[in-house]
Design a protein around this motif. Structure first.
Motif, PDB file in Angstrom:
ATOM      1  N   LYS A   1     -12.218   3.707  25.936  1.00  0.00           N
ATOM      2  CA  LYS A   1     -13.619   3.357  25.628  1.00  0.00           C
ATOM      3  C   LYS A   1     -13.670   2.246  24.580  1.00  0.00           C
ATOM      4  N   SER A   2     -12.719   2.305  23.638  1.00  0.00           N
ATOM      5  CA  SER A   2     -12.733   1.291  22.560  1.00  0.00           C
ATOM      6  C   SER A   2     -12.390  -0.098  23.100  1.00  0.00           C
ATOM      7  N   LEU A   3     -11.799  -0.143  24.316  1.00  0.00           N
ATOM      8  CA  LEU A   3     -11.417  -1.445  24.891  1.00  0.00           C
ATOM      9  C   LEU A   3     -12.591  -2.084  25.630  1.00  0.00           C
ATOM     10  N   ILE A   4     -13.618  -1.248  25.889  1.00  0.00           N
ATOM     11  CA  ILE A   4     -14.750  -1.796  26.697  1.00  0.00           C
ATOM     12  C   ILE A   4     -15.644  -2.665  25.807  1.00  0.00           C
TER      13      ILE A   4
END
Ligand SMILES: O=P(O)(O)OC[C@H]1O[C@H](O[C@H]2O[C@H](CO)[C@@H](O)[C@H](O)[C@H]2O)[C@H](O)[C@@H](O)[C@@H]1O
Length: 389
Positions: free
Chosen positions: A386-389
């Motif tokens: 999620k942190s990469l989105i």
């Protein structure tokens, strides 16, 4: 091929920690450093001393090893760290001092995931005692539904394989998830993804299809032993049928002789009967599991080799950005722990509620903590993505 000769069965313990711990007579240990030779690339011929059979069983420490193979379950009521305790403060003390050497994978989770940053985790798990609790009847070792859900979820994020002493079909029936890879018979019966380089390296590896009709690699390094195993299975069934509680289990390329439900005063009788059959089969060996004698071919293959084979099949072997994690509770899992520890390849996690020497790096107390660890892996990966989105 002369399959039978007068010989003392090789009693090996796959936990290469302190063989003398089991009090096993040296004549029963594989002299893997002197005189042993590998033939046909897979087979190990081990010179053996000729000794009396009953003497072997009694003096060889079989009984001690059978007793130490699976300490009685501790009555856990409460402890400071896990909201549980034991009925024996001393036992608790030794367990918590053991944790200093084999830290809990739960309390070390941040350490594990920090090391895993930027790496692809590949997950390997044993079945009995890891994903299912140890129960008296091997046929009733069902996987709890919440554990199945956790394994199914973790397999969405990481390539996941089950490596079990059970036959491959049997462990597939217990787990019931098509998303996983399976290696049964202590790693001697593997279904893995197709990869030509692996087939080239392993002549016994053939193309097949899995339960969903998908093309896979089928690898059975002990295929030539099947007639011998079936012969020994029948002999062991016959020679133990009069021992109340004894159970002989067919696991395709290996046989398990269970004594969990046998009165302790008859354990040496079980050991003697197994010994009397196995002395005719120099190409088979006996290892100790959890109140079970595991009969396997003497080949240079084990759960550790199966982990390497599956990593190769997944194209993940010898990659710096891969972190293999193996979770297991049994002595045969030590072969996998050893492979991961050597060359600092990955993490072995021992599932045990009692202190024991191991090649693992971390520990978990029981299947419920295994489930907690799997869920934590999923949460960690999900939040990382999620942190990469
Ligand atoms: O490699 P694994 O998947 O851990 O299989 C090892 C053996 O597990 C089973 O036996 C053990 O679990 C039984 C059920 O809880 C228990 O009744 C028995 O005493 C344990 O030894 C299985 O039955 C064996 O064939 C496997 O080799």
């Amino acid at each position: 091929m002369d399959l039978k000769s007068n010989h003392t069965p090789v009693l090996t313990d796959s936990a290469p920690v302190t063989k003398s711990r089991l009090g096993v007579h040296s004549s029963l240990l594989p002299c893997s450093h002197t005189g042993a030779t590998f033939t046909h690339g897979m087979l190990l011929t081990i010179p053996r001393k000729k000794t009396g059979f009953l003497e072997d069983v009694l003096s060889s420490g079989w009984l001690d090893a059978m007793k130490s193979s699976s300490p009685p379950p501790r009555k856990i009521t409460k402890d400071v760290c896990h909201g549980l305790a034991s009925s024996d403060a001393d036992t608790d003390c030794s367990y918590f001092s053991w944790l200093l050497k084999y830290p809990s994978a739960l309390t070390s989770f941040d350490q594990i995931t920090n090391y895993a940053k930027g790496k692809r985790i590949a997950l390997f798990m044993d079945y009995d005692g890891t994903l299912s609790p140890i129960v008296d009847n091997p046929d009733c070792a069902f996987m709890p539904d919440n554990m199945r859900a956790a394994v199914k979820k973790v397999a969405e994020y990481f390539p996941t394989a089950i490596i079990s002493g059970r036959s491959r079909d049997k462990v597939y029936q217990f787990v019931g998830l098509t998303e996983l890879y399976y290696a049964g018979s202590h790693g001697m019966d593997i279904i893995g993804p197709v990869r030509q380089s692996v087939s080239d390296n392993h002549p016994n590896c053939i193309r097949s299809t899995d339960k969903l009709g998908k093309e896979v690699n089928l690898f059975q390094p002990a295929a030539e032993f099947l007639p011998m195993i079936n012969e020994v299975l029948k002999s062991l069934q016959e020679c133990t049928k009069d021992i109340k509680g004894a159970k002989v289990e067919n696991n395709k390329f290996c046989v398990s002789v269970h004594y969990r439900n046998v009165e302790e005063k008859s354990w040496d009788l079980v050991g003697q009967r197994v010994h009397d059959v196995l002395k005719e089969y120099p190409r088979l060996r006996v290892t100790h599991g959890r109140k079970v004698l595991e009969v396997r071919p003497v080949i240079n293959w084990d759960k550790g080799k199966a982990v390497t084979f599956l990593l190769e099949s997944l194209g993940l072997n010898n990659c710096d950005d891969v972190l293999p994690i193996y979770i297991g509770d049994d002595r045969t899992d030590e072969d996998a722990f050893k492979v991961l520890r050597e060359g600092n390849k990955g993490y072995g996690i021992l599932v045990s509620s009692a202190p024991k020497e191991s090649n693992a790096v971390y520990s978990l107390r029981d299947p419920s903590e295994v489930m907690e660890f799997l869920k934590s892996l999923v949460s960690w990966k999900s939040s990382t993505l999620k942190s990469l989105i």
